[in-house]
Motif scaffolding. Structure first.
Motif, PDB file in Angstrom:
ATOM      1  N   TYR A 136       0.821  -1.206   0.000  1.00 60.76           N
ATOM      2  CA  TYR A 136       0.000   0.000   0.000  1.00 60.76           C
ATOM      3  C   TYR A 136       0.860   1.264   0.000  1.00 60.76           C
ATOM      4  N   LEU A 137       0.424   2.238  -0.772  1.00 62.94           N
ATOM      5  CA  LEU A 137       1.184   3.476  -0.934  1.00 62.94           C
ATOM      6  C   LEU A 137       1.262   4.284   0.359  1.00 62.94           C
ATOM      7  N   LEU A 138       0.130   4.527   0.958  1.00 61.58           N
ATOM      8  CA  LEU A 138       0.061   5.409   2.118  1.00 61.58           C
ATOM      9  C   LEU A 138       0.252   4.616   3.407  1.00 61.58           C
ATOM     10  N   VAL A 139       1.165   5.085   4.244  1.00 63.03           N
ATOM     11  CA  VAL A 139       1.496   4.359   5.472  1.00 63.03           C
ATOM     12  C   VAL A 139       1.481   5.309   6.660  1.00 63.03           C
ATOM     13  N   SER A 140       1.304   4.724   7.830  1.00 61.54           N
ATOM     14  CA  SER A 140       1.336   5.500   9.068  1.00 61.54           C
ATOM     15  C   SER A 140       2.778   5.816   9.443  1.00 61.54           C
ATOM     16  N   ASP A 141       3.025   7.057   9.880  1.00 58.54           N
ATOM     17  CA  ASP A 141       4.372   7.397  10.334  1.00 58.54           C
ATOM     18  C   ASP A 141       4.561   7.133  11.819  1.00 58.54           C
ATOM     19  N   GLY A 142       3.476   6.690  12.499  1.00 61.76           N
ATOM     20  CA  GLY A 142       3.572   6.339  13.909  1.00 61.76           C
ATOM     21  C   GLY A 142       3.593   7.516  14.851  1.00 61.76           C
ATOM     22  N   GLU A 143       3.469   8.741  14.339  1.00 58.23           N
ATOM     23  CA  GLU A 143       3.591   9.935  15.176  1.00 58.23           C
ATOM     24  C   GLU A 143       2.441  10.093  16.159  1.00 58.23           C
ATOM     25  N   SER A 179       0.542   7.562  17.490  1.00 62.00           N
ATOM     26  CA  SER A 179       0.179   6.270  18.084  1.00 62.00           C
ATOM     27  C   SER A 179       1.257   5.829  19.069  1.00 62.00           C
ATOM     28  N   ASP A 180       0.809   5.191  20.133  1.00 59.44           N
ATOM     29  CA  ASP A 180       1.734   4.634  21.119  1.00 59.44           C
ATOM     30  C   ASP A 180       2.127   3.205  20.778  1.00 59.44           C
ATOM     31  N   ASP A 181       1.549   2.676  19.710  1.00 53.10           N
ATOM     32  CA  ASP A 181       1.815   1.299  19.310  1.00 53.10           C
ATOM     33  C   ASP A 181       2.944   1.278  18.275  1.00 53.10           C
ATOM     34  N   PRO A 182       4.110   0.708  18.604  1.00 51.04           N
ATOM     35  CA  PRO A 182       5.217   0.659  17.643  1.00 51.04           C
ATOM     36  C   PRO A 182       4.848  -0.048  16.347  1.00 51.04           C
ATOM     37  N   ALA A 183       3.904  -0.995  16.419  1.00 47.96           N
ATOM     38  CA  ALA A 183       3.510  -1.748  15.225  1.00 47.96           C
ATOM     39  C   ALA A 183       2.770  -0.889  14.209  1.00 47.96           C
ATOM     40  N   SER A 184       2.354   0.312  14.614  1.00 42.45           N
ATOM     41  CA  SER A 184       1.655   1.185  13.673  1.00 42.45           C
ATOM     42  C   SER A 184       2.617   1.812  12.670  1.00 42.45           C
ATOM     43  N   GLY A 237       4.632   2.326   9.695  1.00 41.39           N
ATOM     44  CA  GLY A 237       4.657   1.686   8.388  1.00 41.39           C
ATOM     45  C   GLY A 237       3.442   0.852   8.065  1.00 41.39           C
ATOM     46  N   ALA A 238       2.515   0.738   8.995  1.00 45.52           N
ATOM     47  CA  ALA A 238       1.274  -0.002   8.713  1.00 45.52           C
ATOM     48  C   ALA A 238       0.442   0.788   7.704  1.00 45.52           C
ATOM     49  N   PRO A 239      -0.438   0.138   6.959  1.00 41.29           N
ATOM     50  CA  PRO A 239      -1.289   0.882   6.031  1.00 41.29           C
ATOM     51  C   PRO A 239      -2.016   2.024   6.738  1.00 41.29           C
ATOM     52  N   PHE A 240      -1.950   3.194   6.154  1.00 47.94           N
ATOM     53  CA  PHE A 240      -2.594   4.378   6.710  1.00 47.94           C
ATOM     54  C   PHE A 240      -4.097   4.123   6.811  1.00 47.94           C
ATOM     55  N   THR A 241      -4.687   4.505   7.930  1.00 47.85           N
ATOM     56  CA  THR A 241      -6.091   4.183   8.169  1.00 47.85           C
ATOM     57  C   THR A 241      -7.008   5.376   7.945  1.00 47.85           C
ATOM     58  N   MET A 242      -8.271   5.069   7.676  1.00 47.94           N
ATOM     59  CA  MET A 242      -9.254   6.117   7.488  1.00 47.94           C
ATOM     60  C   MET A 242      -9.509   6.864   8.791  1.00 47.94           C
ATOM     61  N   SER A 243      -9.443   6.167   9.912  1.00 49.97           N
ATOM     62  CA  SER A 243      -9.646   6.856  11.196  1.00 49.97           C
ATOM     63  C   SER A 243      -8.526   7.868  11.441  1.00 49.97           C
ATOM     64  N   ALA A 244      -7.290   7.520  11.038  1.00 46.18           N
ATOM     65  CA  ALA A 244      -6.175   8.461  11.178  1.00 46.18           C
ATOM     66  C   ALA A 244      -6.402   9.676  10.277  1.00 46.18           C
ATOM     67  N   TYR A 245      -6.928   9.446   9.099  1.00 46.81           N
ATOM     68  CA  TYR A 245      -7.210  10.555   8.176  1.00 46.81           C
ATOM     69  C   TYR A 245      -8.299  11.459   8.740  1.00 46.81           C
ATOM     70  N   TYR A 246      -9.358  10.862   9.273  1.00 50.18           N
ATOM     71  CA  TYR A 246     -10.441  11.670   9.833  1.00 50.18           C
ATOM     72  C   TYR A 246      -9.955  12.504  11.021  1.00 50.18           C
ATOM     73  N   SER A 247      -9.068  11.934  11.837  1.00 60.36           N
ATOM     74  CA  SER A 247      -8.501  12.690  12.961  1.00 60.36           C
ATOM     75  C   SER A 247      -7.651  13.849  12.441  1.00 60.36           C
ATOM     76  N   ALA A 248      -6.837  13.575  11.418  1.00 57.32           N
ATOM     77  CA  ALA A 248      -6.017  14.630  10.827  1.00 57.32           C
ATOM     78  C   ALA A 248      -6.894  15.708  10.199  1.00 57.32           C
ATOM     79  N   TRP A 249      -8.001  15.289   9.619  1.00 61.19           N
ATOM     80  CA  TRP A 249      -8.947  16.236   9.012  1.00 61.19           C
ATOM     81  C   TRP A 249      -9.511  17.170  10.080  1.00 61.19           C
ATOM     82  N   GLN A 250      -9.891  16.608  11.215  1.00 60.38           N
ATOM     83  CA  GLN A 250     -10.414  17.426  12.312  1.00 60.38           C
ATOM     84  C   GLN A 250      -9.380  18.466  12.739  1.00 60.38           C
ATOM     85  N   ARG A 251      -8.130  18.051  12.882  1.00 55.30           N
ATOM     86  CA  ARG A 251      -7.078  18.985  13.289  1.00 55.30           C
ATOM     87  C   ARG A 251      -6.856  20.059  12.224  1.00 55.30           C
TER      88      ARG A 251
END
Length: 428
Positions: A294-301, A303-308, A310-324
């Motif tokens: 997948y092209l878009l990935v989480s930078d982990g910034e 999240s407290d979970d190290p496994a995040s 490089g994980a596929p970027f999530t829609m919930s992360a996008y919606y949170s970023a949108w709110q900010r």
């Protein structure tokens, strides 16, 4: 068709509620169990089905009905069967009525049926009336600063993945979920501008290094032990998918004809592909975590979970970023209307509405707009290109004041103010 025939036979066919009633029957079944027996007023005895199975069935039905509408094949098809007390032509027209009058994807009925629960215990009663289908586009006078300033924090942190999704939505008209299915190889560059194709997350094809062709579903399972994201129901990586033309071979994204936007998109995407994503994925590899395409990935910034990382970027992360991002826009411009609200056009889908309205200002034919927005139905684009109440009132006022009653302004001219506001913020 079995459902329509059965409901009509027992006098319970309600054309206006055919979509939600049929979806409820698919999800929850038609049988009613009591202490002593199982009954079914429709005589179908359908069992319950999973959400995924129901969506597959509804997707096939929508494709068929759309074909019928586009090819006017109702009467010849309906004569292929006949049952007592049933008018097959009327039954098919009922199905067409649902698809046309609602101007919506039949898949949306499945989610509402899951949430609503079964309705067959007391007969077919249908669902509450759906709210009006009026749409709201993102406020044009804020679009440019929002896209290029508001996904950047005061500490110089840039949420590149969210910025890319927003840019692709606004300038390419994508639905919110579609960029989350992009693979790295889906992005190519021709003459200094990006070329991106939308592929069905399951049925789209891909060729491996040995020249073997797979569906994306097969490839994900073979090489990454993963399922397509539209199959990950109730999982944080889930991303929905709505059918579109050419999805199996790849449907091209058409960029708005805005001067310089192709080069700008290319610059953002190239930086992400060549520098940002490789750095993040190297961190992921050091953590012993698996790769993915997948092209878009989480930078982990965030999240407290190290496994995040490089994980596929999530829609919930996008919606949170949108709110900010909307909050930053509100702070910078002091406009109290800048809240994430559908009626303000400030939800993520407001960017797609902006895209459709912009196309209308160009005076494009409806079929061209349909292709650009990847709608299967010829009618779907109309709701995205409708005038706002303010624009309608302006048309009426000008018409009333005009001494030349033969001079009718077009919809394109009515929307011209939107284009002018967009051009002003870019320094035109």
């Amino acid at each position: 068709m079995d459902f329509t025939v059965a409901a009509n036979r027992v006098g319970r066919l309600k054309i206006s509620k055919l979509g939600p009633d049929f979806a409820n029957a698919l999800v929850h079944g038609t049988r009613v169990r009591t202490d002593s027996a199982v009954s079914d007023a429709l005589g179908l005895y359908w069992s319950t089905r999973s959400r995924g199975v129901c969506k597959d069935l509804m997707k096939s039905l929508q494709r068929f009905l759309t074909w019928q509408i586009d090819n006017e094949g109702v009467r010849s098809w309906s004569y292929s069967f006949h049952t007592p007390n049933t008018d097959p032509v009327a039954a098919m027209r009922a199905a067409k009525h649902t698809l046309i009058s609602k101007r919506t994807s039949l898949l949306s009925y499945i989610d509402r049926a899951v949430d609503a629960g079964p309705i067959f215990g007391s007969g077919i009663t249908g669902q509450p009336a759906r709210p009006g289908s009026r749409v709201f586009r993102f406020p044009t006078n804020y679009l440019w600063p929002f896209l290029f300033e508001c996904f950047r924090s005061e500490y110089d942190y840039v949420d590149e993945a969210s910025e890319i999704v927003a840019l692709v939505q606004a300038m390419g008209g994508c639905r919110s979920s579609e960029p989350f299915h992009f693979w790295v190889q889906d992005v190519q560059f021709v003459a200094g501008e990006p070329v991106i194709f939308l592929h069905h997350p399951e049925d789209g094809t891909v060729t491996d290094n040995n020249g073997v062709k797979y569906t994306r579903s097969q490839y994900l399972l073979e090489y990454y032990s993963r399922q397509p994201r539209n199959r990950l129901h109730k999982h944080k990586e889930f991303a929905g998918w709505k059918g579109l033309d050419e999805e199996a071979i790849g449907a091209p994204i058409y960029w708005l004809p805005v001067e310089g936007i192709g080069r700008t998109l290319a610059k953002v995407l190239l930086h992400y592909i060549q520098f940002t994503r490789p750095q993040i994925m190297r961190k992921r590899a050091k953590l012993g975590l698996p790769d993915h395409p997948y092209l878009l990935v989480s930078d982990g910034e965030h999240s407290d979970d190290p496994a995040s990382t490089g994980a596929p970027f999530t829609m919930s992360a996008y919606y949170s970023a949108w709110q900010r991002a909307i909050a930053r826009l509100k702070t910078r411009y002091g406009d109290p209307r800048l809240e994430v609200l559908k009626r303000q056009g400030t939800t993520t889908h407001g960017l797609r509405h902006f895209y459709g309205s912009f196309l209308r200002t160009l005076g494009l034919d409806g079929l061209v707009i349909q292709s650009c927005m990847h709608h299967k139905s010829k009618l779907s684009h109309l709701v995205y290109t409708a005038l706002t109440p303010t624009e309608i009132n302006n048309l009426l006022s000008e018409r009333a004041k005009s001494s030349d009653h033969t001079n009718h302004r077009s919809v394109e001219e009515a929307l011209a103010g939107m284009r002018q506001a967009f051009d002003r913020q870019r320094g035109f």
